[in-house]
Motif scaffolding. Structure first.
Motif, mmCIF file in Angstrom:
data_model
loop_
_atom_site.group_PDB
_atom_site.id
_atom_site.type_symbol
_atom_site.label_atom_id
_atom_site.label_comp_id
_atom_site.label_asym_id
_atom_site.label_seq_id
_atom_site.Cartn_x
_atom_site.Cartn_y
_atom_site.Cartn_z
ATOM 1 N N SER A 188 91.750 6.141 -5.164
ATOM 2 C CA SER A 188 92.758 6.719 -5.244
ATOM 3 C C SER A 188 93.607 7.026 -4.419
ATOM 4 C CB SER A 188 93.427 7.179 -6.832
ATOM 5 O OG SER A 188 92.938 8.425 -6.402
ATOM 6 N N VAL B 204 95.001 6.955 -0.679
ATOM 7 C CA VAL B 204 95.781 5.812 0.369
ATOM 8 C C VAL B 204 94.895 5.782 1.381
ATOM 9 C CG1 VAL B 204 97.692 4.944 0.978
ATOM 10 C CG2 VAL B 204 97.323 5.397 -1.198
ATOM 11 N N THR C 297 101.227 1.175 -9.732
ATOM 12 C CA THR C 297 101.745 2.557 -9.044
ATOM 13 C C THR C 297 102.596 2.144 -8.224
ATOM 14 O OG1 THR C 297 101.061 3.482 -7.043
ATOM 15 C CG2 THR C 297 99.619 0.873 -7.738
ATOM 16 N N SER C 298 103.766 2.950 -7.832
ATOM 17 C CA SER C 298 104.446 2.820 -6.616
ATOM 18 C C SER C 298 104.340 2.219 -5.656
ATOM 19 C CB SER C 298 105.380 4.399 -6.767
ATOM 20 O OG SER C 298 104.723 5.529 -6.589
ATOM 21 N N TYR D 229 94.754 -0.021 -0.853
ATOM 22 C CA TYR D 229 95.116 0.352 -1.671
ATOM 23 C C TYR D 229 95.824 0.137 -2.829
ATOM 24 C CZ TYR D 229 96.906 3.431 -5.778
ATOM 25 O OH TYR D 229 96.958 4.113 -7.108
ATOM 26 N N ASN E 141 104.105 8.983 -8.144
ATOM 27 C CA ASN E 141 103.152 10.118 -7.497
ATOM 28 C C ASN E 141 103.776 11.040 -8.434
ATOM 29 O OD1 ASN E 141 104.128 8.189 -5.107
ATOM 30 N ND2 ASN E 141 102.610 10.669 -4.391
ATOM 31 N N ARG F 70 95.490 18.551 -9.355
ATOM 32 C CA ARG F 70 95.635 16.995 -8.103
ATOM 33 C C ARG F 70 94.634 17.259 -7.458
ATOM 34 N NH1 ARG F 70 96.814 12.046 -7.463
ATOM 35 N NH2 ARG F 70 98.580 11.826 -6.641
ATOM 36 N N GLU G 282 92.831 16.539 -1.262
ATOM 37 C CA GLU G 282 93.315 15.443 -0.958
ATOM 38 C C GLU G 282 94.981 15.173 -0.212
ATOM 39 O OE1 GLU G 282 90.441 12.947 -2.731
ATOM 40 O OE2 GLU G 282 90.514 14.752 -2.953
ATOM 41 N N ILE H 149 98.652 15.617 -0.930
ATOM 42 C CA ILE H 149 99.739 16.308 -0.101
ATOM 43 C C ILE H 149 100.509 17.311 -1.035
ATOM 44 C CG2 ILE H 149 101.768 15.015 0.048
ATOM 45 C CD1 ILE H 149 100.717 16.870 3.003
ATOM 46 N N LYS I 146 97.401 19.102 -0.791
ATOM 47 C CA LYS I 146 97.356 20.214 0.302
ATOM 48 C C LYS I 146 97.759 21.633 0.267
ATOM 49 C CE LYS I 146 96.019 18.651 5.022
ATOM 50 N NZ LYS I 146 96.042 17.453 5.819
ATOM 51 N N GLY J 3 100.431 15.132 8.711
ATOM 52 C CA GLY J 3 100.620 13.386 8.630
ATOM 53 C C GLY J 3 102.064 13.523 8.935
ATOM 54 N N ASN J 4 102.599 12.622 8.915
ATOM 55 C CA ASN J 4 103.791 12.528 8.618
ATOM 56 C C ASN J 4 105.174 13.232 7.893
ATOM 57 O OD1 ASN J 4 106.518 11.049 8.833
ATOM 58 N ND2 ASN J 4 105.128 8.613 8.046
ATOM 59 N N ALA K 269 107.706 11.184 5.860
ATOM 60 C CA ALA K 269 107.813 10.193 4.474
ATOM 61 C C ALA K 269 108.384 11.181 3.213
ATOM 62 C CB ALA K 269 105.801 9.561 3.957
ATOM 63 N N ARG L 228 108.816 10.914 -0.923
ATOM 64 C CA ARG L 228 108.003 10.480 -1.925
ATOM 65 C C ARG L 228 109.155 10.972 -3.279
ATOM 66 N NH1 ARG L 228 106.277 7.678 0.844
ATOM 67 N NH2 ARG L 228 103.738 7.260 0.371
ATOM 68 N N ARG M 171 98.887 6.958 8.902
ATOM 69 C CA ARG M 171 98.179 6.210 8.514
ATOM 70 C C ARG M 171 98.659 5.114 9.146
ATOM 71 N NH1 ARG M 171 99.433 7.215 1.804
ATOM 72 N NH2 ARG M 171 98.096 9.550 2.462
ATOM 73 N N GLU N 82 102.922 2.747 6.932
ATOM 74 C CA GLU N 82 103.061 3.652 5.838
ATOM 75 C C GLU N 82 103.901 3.128 5.158
ATOM 76 O OE1 GLU N 82 102.697 6.709 4.250
ATOM 77 O OE2 GLU N 82 103.021 8.166 5.747
HETATM 78 O O1 F7E Z 1 100.399 11.424 0.467
HETATM 79 C C1 F7E Z 1 102.064 12.048 3.954
HETATM 80 C C2 F7E Z 1 101.086 11.082 3.190
HETATM 81 O O2 F7E Z 1 98.513 10.583 0.129
HETATM 82 C C3 F7E Z 1 101.269 10.960 0.299
HETATM 83 C C4 F7E Z 1 98.083 8.647 -5.038
HETATM 84 O O3 F7E Z 1 98.088 9.547 -6.383
HETATM 85 O O4 F7E Z 1 100.440 8.006 -5.224
HETATM 86 C C5 F7E Z 1 99.403 9.025 -3.835
HETATM 87 O O5 F7E Z 1 98.990 8.046 -3.444
HETATM 88 C C6 F7E Z 1 102.833 11.196 1.884
HETATM 89 C C7 F7E Z 1 102.165 9.904 1.674
HETATM 90 O O6 F7E Z 1 100.210 10.372 -2.061
HETATM 91 C C8 F7E Z 1 99.844 13.682 5.123
HETATM 92 O O7 F7E Z 1 101.373 9.477 4.626
HETATM 93 C C9 F7E Z 1 101.558 13.366 5.280
HETATM 94 O O8 F7E Z 1 103.669 9.256 3.110
HETATM 95 O O9 F7E Z 1 99.692 12.776 -1.493
HETATM 96 P P1 F7E Z 1 99.815 11.285 -0.764
HETATM 97 P P2 F7E Z 1 100.585 8.686 -1.610
HETATM 98 O O10 F7E Z 1 99.991 8.226 -0.728
HETATM 99 O O11 F7E Z 1 101.659 8.860 -2.186
HETATM 100 C C10 F7E Z 1 100.203 6.745 -5.182
HETATM 101 C C11 F7E Z 1 101.576 6.556 -6.327
HETATM 102 C C12 F7E Z 1 99.255 6.395 -6.094
HETATM 103 O O12 F7E Z 1 98.726 5.358 -7.103
HETATM 104 C C13 F7E Z 1 97.536 7.148 -5.315
HETATM 105 O O13 F7E Z 1 97.165 6.426 -5.935
HETATM 106 O O14 F7E Z 1 102.636 12.545 2.419
HETATM 107 N N1 F7E Z 1 101.481 12.552 4.257
HETATM 108 N N2 F7E Z 1 100.768 14.470 5.730
HETATM 109 C C14 F7E Z 1 100.238 13.519 4.150
HETATM 110 N N3 F7E Z 1 98.742 12.648 3.230
HETATM 111 C C15 F7E Z 1 98.263 13.443 2.637
HETATM 112 N N4 F7E Z 1 97.537 13.102 1.774
HETATM 113 N N5 F7E Z 1 97.425 14.277 4.081
HETATM 114 C C16 F7E Z 1 97.754 14.599 4.776
HETATM 115 O O15 F7E Z 1 98.219 15.657 5.473
#
Ligand code: F7E
Ligand code: NAP
Length: 341
Positions: free
Chosen positions: A84, A86, A125-126, A149, A178, A184, A187, A189, A192, A211-212, A215, A217, A294, A297
């Motif tokens: 799960s 991304v 998923t969104s 993903y 999300n 949770r 890993e 955000i 973390k 990272g970014n 972004a 959500r 990523r 993005e």
């Molecule tokens: O990232 C940005 C990253 O990894 C959210 C999963 O449950 O929800 C989840 O996917 C945003 C992204 O979640 C960091 O680039 C910045 O834009 O928490 P995330 P996700 O990718 O939205 C969807 C709905 C699902 O279905 C998935 O299974 O945050 N970001 N800096 C970062 N993200 C992470 N992980 N770590 C960073 O340091």
């Protein structure tokens, strides 16, 4: 007594859904893959470990999936298992597709062949919306996934819809934005940031990297979303539903909110071409690092949950500010316990 199978029982949603279904009087089976780690910390935290019947079922193993579904004739099957994360899907696209896409087809084939009365829930998923074609996103918004993903989940979504239309199966897809909680994985955000900020507050960490930060959500509260899954499966007919809060916030706002919750003031600056957050004593607390960016993005997600509200009576209660407050409060307690140990 209704019999439910939850795949991904060790995950965030698996744990909350198991708790909910047990409260509703279900006999709950949790599908788990073999692991050298014997801890079921989420089930233990929710005090339901002894009430869930664990069955070994790896979505990669077809005969295993067939056998479990054939032998048990579940009333409801909730497929929450997935790779799960991304970010990891860019590094492991084949594994991600095998589990998230073909894994779903293995379950659907098992239901079609051996247990046609089982209702099936697919965790869509969104991320399907990816490069968004409409704001806000709803059930009819065209999909445009932006990661392996997202693409794997696109196959899973459409094959679930196809088996519904082709074979008359009760297949429902929850297109969930999300959703987060103290359960949770680290890993992601929200967890973390909350964990790192609380560690900074307690003097256990100097700074952390992300990272970014631009972004955006639509972050909701996981226990409310698993209730939405349950409602979808009780509806008269199978369908697809968006669950979201209708609000969107950036990663930058998330970091600011978490620091605000622990009483630390930060301001953003640019240093050596990187954005950093500095506290009022001049210490750098957050740095941006390309490692966490990523290759492609999803810039902005915000969901329209009006169909779920109208048809299922589902509505989110916990929005962004409250969600982060809940997570920070729980994290501070957990860190305190760690210190005591
Ligand atoms: O990232 C940005 C990253 O990894 C959210 C999963 O449950 O929800 C989840 O996917 C945003 C992204 O979640 C960091 O680039 C910045 O834009 O928490 P995330 P996700 O990718 O939205 C969807 C709905 C699902 O279905 C998935 O299974 O945050 N970001 N800096 C970062 N993200 C992470 N992980 N770590 C960073 O340091
Ligand atoms: P999660 O915490 O990552 O849990 C996923 C679970 O799937 C883990 O327990 C994992 O097992 C299991 N799994 C992975 N590969 C497997 C395999 N080959 N066979 C059997 N089980 C396997 O995810 P979550 O946040 O609870 O999300 C639940 C579902 O909703 C996922 O499908 C996710 O893609 C989807 N989703 C999540 C969100 C969200 O914001 N949380 C939003 C939309 C959709 P291990 O514990 O052994 O690793």
């Amino acid at each position: 007594m209704k019999k439910a199978l939850i795949t991904g029982i060790r995950g965030q949603d698996g744990a909350y859904l198991a708790k909910l279904l047990l409260e509703m009087g279900y006999e709950v089976y949790g599908a788990d893959r073999r692991s050298s780690d014997s801890s079921y910390w989420r089930l233990e935290k929710l005090k339901i470990k002894d009430k869930v019947k664990i069955i070994y079922m790896d979505l990669l193993e077809e005969s295993n999936v067939f056998e479990v579904i054939k032998e048990n004739k579940f009333d409801e099957i909730y497929n929450l298992a997935a790779q799960s994360f991304v970010h990891a899907s860019f590094k492991q696209p084949l594994l991600t597709s095998n589990v998230n896409a073909l894994g779903v087809l293995r379950i659907l084939e098992a239901i079609r062949l051996f247990s046609k009365d089982s209702k099936f829930y697919q965790a869509s998923t969104s991320e399907l919306f990816g490069k968004v074609q409409e704001i806000p996103q709803k059930e009819t918004t065209p999909f445009y996934p932006r990661s392996p993903y997202g693409v794997s989940k696109l196959f899973a979504h459409w094959i679930t819809v196809n088996y519904r239309e082709a074979y008359g199966m009760f297949n429902t897809c929850g297109i969930l934005f999300n959703h987060e909680s103290p359960l949770r994985s680290i890993e992601f955000i929200t967890k973390k940031v909350v964990n790192s900020v609380c560690m900074v507050k307690k003097g256990m960490l100097e700074s952390f990297k992300v990272g970014n930060i631009w972004a955006k959500r639509d972050w909701g509260y996981a226990p409310e979303y698993v209730y939405g899954m349950y409602l979808m499966m009780q509806h008269d007919y199978p369908d697809d539903f968006v669950l979201a809060t209708g609000e969107t916030h950036s990663v930058k706002e998330l970091i600011e909110k978490a620091f605000q919750c622990v009483g630390i003031e930060i301001k953003w600056e640019e240093k050596n071409n990187r954005i950093v957050a500095v506290d009022n004593k001049g210490f750098i607390r957050v740095e941006t690092d390309p490692e966490f960016f990523r290759p492609s993005e999803v810039d902005l997600l915000v969901g329209d949950y009006s169909k779920a509200k109208k048809v299922l009576g589902w509505e989110p209660k916990t929005k962004f500010d409250k969600l982060i407050e809940i997570m920070v409060e729980e994290e501070l307690k957990d860190l305190e316990m760690l210190k005591v140990k």
